[in-house]
Design an enzyme around this catalytic site. Structure first.
Site, PDB file in Angstrom:
ATOM      1  N   CYS A 107     -32.975  -2.640  -1.628  1.00 30.20           N
ATOM      2  CA  CYS A 107     -32.846  -1.179  -1.671  1.00 30.20           C
ATOM      3  C   CYS A 107     -31.593  -0.760  -2.463  1.00 30.20           C
ATOM      4  O   CYS A 107     -31.519  -0.976  -3.652  1.00 30.20           O
ATOM      5  CB  CYS A 107     -32.835  -0.646  -0.237  1.00 30.20           C
ATOM      6  N   HIS A 108     -30.569  -0.173  -1.796  1.00 31.74           N
ATOM      7  CA  HIS A 108     -29.319   0.181  -2.474  1.00 31.74           C
ATOM      8  C   HIS A 108     -28.333  -0.989  -2.478  1.00 31.74           C
ATOM      9  O   HIS A 108     -27.270  -0.905  -3.080  1.00 31.74           O
ATOM     10  CB  HIS A 108     -28.650   1.382  -1.786  1.00 31.74           C
TER      11      HIS A 108
END
Length: 198
Positions: A107-108
């Site tokens: 994800c991030h």
């Protein structure tokens, strides 16, 4: 001996991206350690609101990369954004990469790979909003559930977690096979040397 995975996180980690891979790793007989800049516990983010808390096993400043076999970096927007300001976090990412140990970021989470400057010329993926950052850091960015390039394992979002966790488990099992093979070869060499001495 059981493999050990270091999970780096702080408040605002995406709940599923820490808890689900952690559970999958432990089910595979792999030990996990959650390290954070803060002690006690850290609070997860569950889609749109605060979620469950997770116990911190170790303070960030006590962590040594040598003690672990792989690194797991969960996402959530707040979590990696805060962690990339911690110099020790960035040093650890660099150390795991220098030692060619698996680094799994979802994800991030790949923001931390950007900050550590280890993705130039490498194939990675991540949450859509950070893909420009990944490209600007020199990465070849793909849109797929799991991207594996050497020791780097990256994924895009919570839906990818089963494949993401399995890719990390596979990488650790592969390392173990290579170690066993190396140990056996060294043992054989030792036996041959003993025979020569006779």
């Amino acid at each position: 001996m059981a493999k050990r995975v270091l999970i780096l996180a702080t408040d605002g980690f995406e709940q599923s991206e820490l808890l689900e891979p952690k559970k999958a790793l432990e089910a595979a007989g792999i030990e996990t350690t959650v390290a954070s800049p803060k002690t006690g516990s850290i609070k997860g983010w569950n889609h749109t609101d605060w979620g469950e808390s997770v116990k911190v096993d170790m303070r960030l400043d006590a962590v040594e990369a040598d003690d672990f076999d792989a690194l797991l970096l969960p996402g959530g927007q707040m979590n990696p954004d805060a962690l990339r300001l911690e110099s020790r976090v960035i040093e650890l990412v660099e150390e795991f990469d220098d030692m060619d140990k698996p680094i799994a970021a979802i994800c991030h989470g790949p923001w931390l790979l950007v900050e550590a400057d280890i993705i130039d010329g490498r194939t990675v993926t991540g949450w859509p909003s950070i893909r420009t950052d990944l490209e600007n850091a020199g990465a070849d960015v793909v849109d797929q559930a799991v991207a594996i390039d050497g020791n780097l394992i990256t994924s895009r979002k919570p839906d990818d977690i089963p494949m993401f966790a399995q890719a990390l488990i596979d990488a650790l099992e592969e390392d173990e096979e290579e170690e066993d093979e190396k140990g056996w070869e060294e043992e054989e060499e030792g036996l041959l040397e003993d025979e020569d001495e006779d």
